[in-house]
Motif scaffolding. Structure first.
Motif, PDB file in Angstrom:
ATOM      1  N   ILE A 126       0.842  -1.203   0.000  1.00 39.34           N
ATOM      2  CA  ILE A 126       0.000   0.000   0.000  1.00 39.34           C
ATOM      3  C   ILE A 126       0.880   1.258   0.000  1.00 39.34           C
ATOM      4  CG2 ILE A 126      -1.810   1.273   1.271  1.00 39.34           C
ATOM      5  CD1 ILE A 126      -2.732  -1.507   0.193  1.00 39.34           C
ATOM      6  N   HIS A 127       2.003   1.178   0.701  1.00 43.71           N
ATOM      7  CA  HIS A 127       2.886   2.344   0.836  1.00 43.71           C
ATOM      8  C   HIS A 127       3.988   2.395  -0.220  1.00 43.71           C
ATOM      9  CE1 HIS A 127       1.044   3.690   4.538  1.00 43.71           C
ATOM     10  NE2 HIS A 127       1.174   2.502   5.069  1.00 43.71           N
ATOM     11  N   HIS A 128       4.246   1.262  -0.908  1.00 41.20           N
ATOM     12  CA  HIS A 128       5.410   1.224  -1.797  1.00 41.20           C
ATOM     13  C   HIS A 128       5.122   0.829  -3.241  1.00 41.20           C
ATOM     14  CE1 HIS A 128       7.150   0.896   2.271  1.00 41.20           C
ATOM     15  NE2 HIS A 128       8.099   1.642   1.760  1.00 41.20           N
ATOM     16  N   LEU A 129       3.921   0.322  -3.528  1.00 43.63           N
ATOM     17  CA  LEU A 129       3.596  -0.057  -4.911  1.00 43.63           C
ATOM     18  C   LEU A 129       2.428   0.785  -5.405  1.00 43.63           C
ATOM     19  CD1 LEU A 129       3.638  -3.980  -4.798  1.00 43.63           C
ATOM     20  CD2 LEU A 129       5.385  -2.475  -5.779  1.00 43.63           C
ATOM     21  N   PRO A 130       2.579   1.403  -6.581  1.00 42.26           N
ATOM     22  CA  PRO A 130       1.442   2.183  -7.099  1.00 42.26           C
ATOM     23  C   PRO A 130       0.245   1.282  -7.388  1.00 42.26           C
ATOM     24  CG  PRO A 130       3.239   2.131  -8.700  1.00 42.26           C
ATOM     25  CD  PRO A 130       3.746   1.463  -7.456  1.00 42.26           C
ATOM     26  N   ASN A 131      -0.938   1.877  -7.334  1.00 41.61           N
ATOM     27  CA  ASN A 131      -2.158   1.071  -7.505  1.00 41.61           C
ATOM     28  C   ASN A 131      -2.169   0.297  -8.818  1.00 41.61           C
ATOM     29  OD1 ASN A 131      -2.401   3.759  -8.556  1.00 41.61           O
ATOM     30  ND2 ASN A 131      -4.522   3.328  -9.013  1.00 41.61           N
ATOM     31  N   TRP A 132      -1.536   0.857  -9.879  1.00 44.36           N
ATOM     32  CA  TRP A 132      -1.573   0.154 -11.171  1.00 44.36           C
ATOM     33  C   TRP A 132      -0.628  -1.059 -11.175  1.00 44.36           C
ATOM     34  CZ3 TRP A 132       0.499   5.190 -10.921  1.00 44.36           C
ATOM     35  CH2 TRP A 132       1.884   5.284 -11.106  1.00 44.36           C
ATOM     36  N   ALA A 133       0.246  -1.167 -10.178  1.00 41.08           N
ATOM     37  CA  ALA A 133       1.078  -2.369 -10.058  1.00 41.08           C
ATOM     38  C   ALA A 133       0.384  -3.414  -9.186  1.00 41.08           C
ATOM     39  CB  ALA A 133       2.435  -2.017  -9.468  1.00 41.08           C
ATOM     40  N   ARG A 134      -0.482  -2.941  -8.272  1.00 43.05           N
ATOM     41  CA  ARG A 134      -1.204  -3.863  -7.379  1.00 43.05           C
ATOM     42  C   ARG A 134      -2.432  -4.457  -8.066  1.00 43.05           C
ATOM     43  NH1 ARG A 134      -3.028  -0.243  -3.268  1.00 43.05           N
ATOM     44  NH2 ARG A 134      -1.604   1.478  -3.665  1.00 43.05           N
ATOM     45  N   VAL A 135      -3.138  -3.614  -8.846  1.00 41.60           N
ATOM     46  CA  VAL A 135      -4.389  -4.056  -9.499  1.00 41.60           C
ATOM     47  C   VAL A 135      -4.336  -3.567 -10.954  1.00 41.60           C
ATOM     48  CG1 VAL A 135      -6.893  -4.247  -9.144  1.00 41.60           C
ATOM     49  CG2 VAL A 135      -5.468  -3.488  -7.257  1.00 41.60           C
ATOM     50  N   PRO A 136      -3.473  -4.181 -11.769  1.00 45.36           N
ATOM     51  CA  PRO A 136      -3.188  -3.627 -13.103  1.00 45.36           C
ATOM     52  C   PRO A 136      -4.336  -3.775 -14.104  1.00 45.36           C
ATOM     53  CG  PRO A 136      -2.085  -5.734 -12.814  1.00 45.36           C
ATOM     54  CD  PRO A 136      -2.690  -5.389 -11.486  1.00 45.36           C
ATOM     55  N   TRP A 137      -4.338  -2.860 -15.082  1.00 44.93           N
ATOM     56  CA  TRP A 137      -5.296  -2.910 -16.194  1.00 44.93           C
ATOM     57  C   TRP A 137      -4.843  -3.963 -17.192  1.00 44.93           C
ATOM     58  CZ3 TRP A 137      -4.929   1.693 -13.579  1.00 44.93           C
ATOM     59  CH2 TRP A 137      -6.104   2.445 -13.409  1.00 44.93           C
ATOM     60  N   ILE A 138      -5.718  -4.917 -17.465  1.00 45.27           N
ATOM     61  CA  ILE A 138      -5.318  -6.011 -18.363  1.00 45.27           C
ATOM     62  C   ILE A 138      -5.162  -5.556 -19.812  1.00 45.27           C
ATOM     63  CG2 ILE A 138      -6.322  -7.838 -16.910  1.00 45.27           C
ATOM     64  CD1 ILE A 138      -8.681  -7.958 -18.873  1.00 45.27           C
ATOM     65  N   GLU A 139      -5.767  -4.423 -20.190  1.00 39.66           N
ATOM     66  CA  GLU A 139      -5.720  -3.999 -21.599  1.00 39.66           C
ATOM     67  C   GLU A 139      -4.593  -3.014 -21.908  1.00 39.66           C
ATOM     68  OE1 GLU A 139      -9.095  -1.414 -19.761  1.00 39.66           O
ATOM     69  OE2 GLU A 139      -8.237  -3.403 -19.497  1.00 39.66           O
ATOM     70  N   GLN A 140      -3.840  -2.606 -20.889  1.00 38.23           N
ATOM     71  CA  GLN A 140      -2.812  -1.595 -21.141  1.00 38.23           C
ATOM     72  C   GLN A 140      -1.483  -2.220 -21.589  1.00 38.23           C
ATOM     73  OE1 GLN A 140      -2.530   1.230 -17.921  1.00 38.23           O
ATOM     74  NE2 GLN A 140      -4.623   1.933 -18.214  1.00 38.23           N
ATOM     75  N   ILE A 141      -0.704  -1.410 -22.308  1.00 37.69           N
ATOM     76  CA  ILE A 141       0.578  -1.867 -22.846  1.00 37.69           C
ATOM     77  C   ILE A 141       1.473  -2.422 -21.738  1.00 37.69           C
ATOM     78  CG2 ILE A 141       2.700  -1.112 -24.013  1.00 37.69           C
ATOM     79  CD1 ILE A 141       1.024   1.129 -25.323  1.00 37.69           C
ATOM     80  N   SER A 142       1.422  -1.782 -20.576  1.00 35.21           N
ATOM     81  CA  SER A 142       2.329  -2.151 -19.479  1.00 35.21           C
ATOM     82  C   SER A 142       1.970  -3.485 -18.828  1.00 35.21           C
ATOM     83  CB  SER A 142       2.294  -1.056 -18.410  1.00 35.21           C
ATOM     84  OG  SER A 142       0.952  -0.867 -17.968  1.00 35.21           O
ATOM     85  N   PHE A 143       0.808  -4.055 -19.195  1.00 37.56           N
ATOM     86  CA  PHE A 143       0.301  -5.207 -18.447  1.00 37.56           C
ATOM     87  C   PHE A 143       1.241  -6.407 -18.473  1.00 37.56           C
ATOM     88  CE2 PHE A 143      -2.329  -9.118 -18.090  1.00 37.56           C
ATOM     89  CZ  PHE A 143      -2.670  -8.978 -16.756  1.00 37.56           C
ATOM     90  N   SER A 144       1.798  -6.732 -19.636  1.00 33.24           N
ATOM     91  CA  SER A 144       2.625  -7.949 -19.726  1.00 33.24           C
ATOM     92  C   SER A 144       3.803  -7.878 -18.762  1.00 33.24           C
ATOM     93  CB  SER A 144       3.104  -8.181 -21.158  1.00 33.24           C
ATOM     94  OG  SER A 144       3.724  -7.010 -21.647  1.00 33.24           O
ATOM     95  N   GLN A 145       4.388  -6.687 -18.610  1.00 34.79           N
ATOM     96  CA  GLN A 145       5.513  -6.537 -17.686  1.00 34.79           C
ATOM     97  C   GLN A 145       5.044  -6.580 -16.227  1.00 34.79           C
ATOM     98  OE1 GLN A 145       7.734  -2.882 -17.999  1.00 34.79           O
ATOM     99  NE2 GLN A 145       8.897  -3.360 -16.155  1.00 34.79           N
ATOM    100  N   VAL A 146       3.974  -5.830 -15.938  1.00 34.11           N
ATOM    101  CA  VAL A 146       3.457  -5.779 -14.561  1.00 34.11           C
ATOM    102  C   VAL A 146       2.974  -7.169 -14.128  1.00 34.11           C
ATOM    103  CG1 VAL A 146       1.691  -4.779 -13.045  1.00 34.11           C
ATOM    104  CG2 VAL A 146       2.787  -3.354 -14.766  1.00 34.11           C
ATOM    105  N   PHE A 147       2.383  -7.887 -15.070  1.00 30.69           N
ATOM    106  CA  PHE A 147       1.830  -9.214 -14.787  1.00 30.69           C
ATOM    107  C   PHE A 147       2.913 -10.160 -14.263  1.00 30.69           C
ATOM    108  CE2 PHE A 147       0.181 -13.411 -16.491  1.00 30.69           C
ATOM    109  CZ  PHE A 147      -0.768 -13.551 -15.512  1.00 30.69           C
ATOM    110  N   GLN A 148       4.104 -10.053 -14.854  1.00 35.31           N
ATOM    111  CA  GLN A 148       5.215 -10.914 -14.421  1.00 35.31           C
ATOM    112  C   GLN A 148       5.659 -10.567 -13.000  1.00 35.31           C
ATOM    113  OE1 GLN A 148       7.967 -10.074 -17.563  1.00 35.31           O
ATOM    114  NE2 GLN A 148       7.020 -11.515 -18.971  1.00 35.31           N
ATOM    115  N   GLU A 149       5.457  -9.304 -12.615  1.00 34.64           N
ATOM    116  CA  GLU A 149       5.924  -8.864 -11.297  1.00 34.64           C
ATOM    117  C   GLU A 149       4.848  -8.995 -10.208  1.00 34.64           C
ATOM    118  OE1 GLU A 149       7.037  -4.872 -12.179  1.00 34.64           O
ATOM    119  OE2 GLU A 149       8.696  -5.471 -13.487  1.00 34.64           O
ATOM    120  N   LEU A 150       3.623  -9.349 -10.615  1.00 34.98           N
ATOM    121  CA  LEU A 150       2.531  -9.466  -9.635  1.00 34.98           C
ATOM    122  C   LEU A 150       2.890 -10.478  -8.563  1.00 34.98           C
ATOM    123  CD1 LEU A 150      -1.031  -9.684 -11.259  1.00 34.98           C
ATOM    124  CD2 LEU A 150      -0.192  -7.978  -9.676  1.00 34.98           C
TER     125      LEU A 150
END
Length: 291
Positions: A68-92
């Motif tokens: 909550i204090h160190h990860l932005p909301n889009w890294a915690r609950v990412p948008w599946i349709e955004q370009i960044s998703f494939s990278q964020v998904f690996q880090e979930l």
């Protein structure tokens, strides 16, 4: 980066900002393989998405507030349709459930969702407040066109020709799937007016009961005062080129009924007529008044 800033991608007849979407990322989202334990938050933009991402993160954080204090909301609950998703998904985090977000239409996502028992939280907000929030968002987001005037923006919203398509179609499409999906309908207004009761309703639906002291932690960290100060939620970590908060705050007011400060009586009459024609016979029980 800047060459994508003003691009538009059209997918299933709907316009998306090309800075954060490609045809490939949108197609990948429509074919995403959901698992039974996944939780998907779906909203039309500016309906309380960031707020609910925070709430869902907190319900499942098990008292560990580091994310909550160190990860932005889009890294915690990412948008599946955004370009960044494939990278964020690996880090979930590998722990279950996986939390995702989408602004896509029911038509696009339903086929993928029907293949699993994924829990869908659909959040909606009074369309007039949604519109006002979206208007202000266009003014600060570098990847969205500046609205020429509020009146023109209202027309675009009513016609459904702007980014992310028609609010009316979005709400009707998703709420029309209530029988077919494991879907909970939540409104911005109820979370605003009865936050504890709404969090209890969510945790019950998500089969993740909270003790009263855990509810207190959720309430504290999803309050407007906390979120507006937290750079993991308020988008202040983005550059001015992407989100220019010198022009206005991303988390602006967090109130219900702000549309009254923006609508003239004529615009209100026009909006209500369109709302009635599009939603009047929908049979949906929507909890906001149009006056």
């Amino acid at each position: 980066m800047s060459e994508r800033m003003n691009t538009t991608v059209i997918f299933d007849g709907i316009r998306f900002p090309g800075f954060i979407h490609t045809l490939e990322s949108l197609k990948a989202a429509s074919a995403f393989q959901f698992q039974d334990k996944d939780v998907l938050l779906v909203t039309f933009p500016k309906s309380g998405t960031t707020w609910m991402q925070q709430v869902l993160s907190l319900i499942f954080c098990e008292g560990h507030l580091w994310p909550i204090h160190h990860l932005p909301n889009w890294a915690r609950v990412p948008w599946i349709e955004q370009i960044s998703f494939s990278q964020v998904f690996q880090e979930l985090r590998s722990s279950w459930p996986r939390l995702f977000t989408s602004h896509l239409s029911a038509k696009v996502l339903a086929p993928a969702l029907m293949k699993s028992k994924v829990k869908v939280v659909y959040m909606a907000r009074n369309p007039k407040d949604t519109l006002v929030s979206f208007y202000h968002f266009h003014r600060i987001a570098g990847f969205m066109p500046d609205p020429s005037s509020f009146e023109d923006f209202v027309d675009e919203f009513l016609e459904g020709t702007g980014f992310f398509g028609s609010w009316f179609d979005h709400v009707k499409g998703w709420l029309g799937l209530q029988k077919d999906l494991n879907l909970l309908f939540v409104t911005y207004e109820e979370l605003h007016q009865e936050p504890r009761r709404t969090i209890q309703k969510l945790s019950e639906f998500l089969e993740h009961p909270l003790r009263p002291e855990e509810e207190d932690v959720v309430l504290q960290h999803c309050s407007f005062s906390f979120m507006s100060q937290s750079n993991m939620v308020n988008y202040s970590v983005l550059s001015n080129e992407i989100m220019d908060q010198r022009k206005g705050k991303f988390l602006r007011k967090g109130v219900v009924g702000d549309w009254r400060e923006h609508f003239t009586p004529e615009l209100n009459k026009k909006f209500n007529a369109v709302y009635q024609s599009k939603m009047g016979d929908s049979g949906l029980c929507l909890p906001w008044t149009m006056d």
